[in-house]
Design an enzyme around this catalytic site. Structure first.
Site, PDB file in Angstrom:
ATOM      1  N   CYS A 176       0.828  -1.213   0.000  1.00 40.15           N
ATOM      2  CA  CYS A 176       0.000   0.000   0.000  1.00 40.15           C
ATOM      3  C   CYS A 176       0.860   1.260   0.000  1.00 40.15           C
ATOM      4  O   CYS A 176       1.604   1.507   0.950  1.00 40.15           O
ATOM      5  CB  CYS A 176      -0.902  -0.062   1.239  1.00 40.15           C
ATOM      6  N   CYS A 232       0.122   3.778   2.813  1.00 40.75           N
ATOM      7  CA  CYS A 232       0.626   3.249   4.087  1.00 40.75           C
ATOM      8  C   CYS A 232       2.091   3.644   4.274  1.00 40.75           C
ATOM      9  O   CYS A 232       2.518   3.987   5.380  1.00 40.75           O
ATOM     10  CB  CYS A 232       0.504   1.729   4.137  1.00 40.75           C
TER      11      CYS A 232
END
Length: 101
Positions: free
Chosen positions: A24, A27
């Protein structure tokens, strides 16, 4: 549920759980922000990262459907949650606003 996870969130000190995934992009952007939050608040908070791919049971229990999702716990209760990348000041503001102790 994982009993060690329950022990973590039962703390009277606020515990911020960062639900993330290794693949991600946002993230990865949140990681240095959370480091700054920890550097600012030091011992006032615990910040724990949980990989949703390796901990699907916990992610499902808290209905984490997108990453990153941060959930702030105090004494085992959810007091704040937010998905997406959030500025450091907003994270700190929410932690302080919900810090009951």
């Amino acid at each position: 549920m994982n009993s060690s996870f329950q022990d973590l969130i039962d703390s009277d000190k606020p515990v911020l759980i960062d639900f993330y995934a290794t693949w991600c992009g946002p993230c990865k952007m949140l990681f240095p922000i959370l480091k700054e939050v920890k550097d600012t608040l030091e011992d006032q908070i615990s910040i724990i990262k949980i990989d949703v791919d390796k901990n699907q049971e916990i992610a499902a229990l808290y209905q984490v459907r997108s990453v990153p999702t941060m959930i702030l716990f105090q004494n085992g209760k959810v007091v704040w949650r937010q998905s997406g990348v959030v500025p450091k000041t907003e994270i700190i503001q929410n932690i302080k606003a919900n810090n009951i102790s």
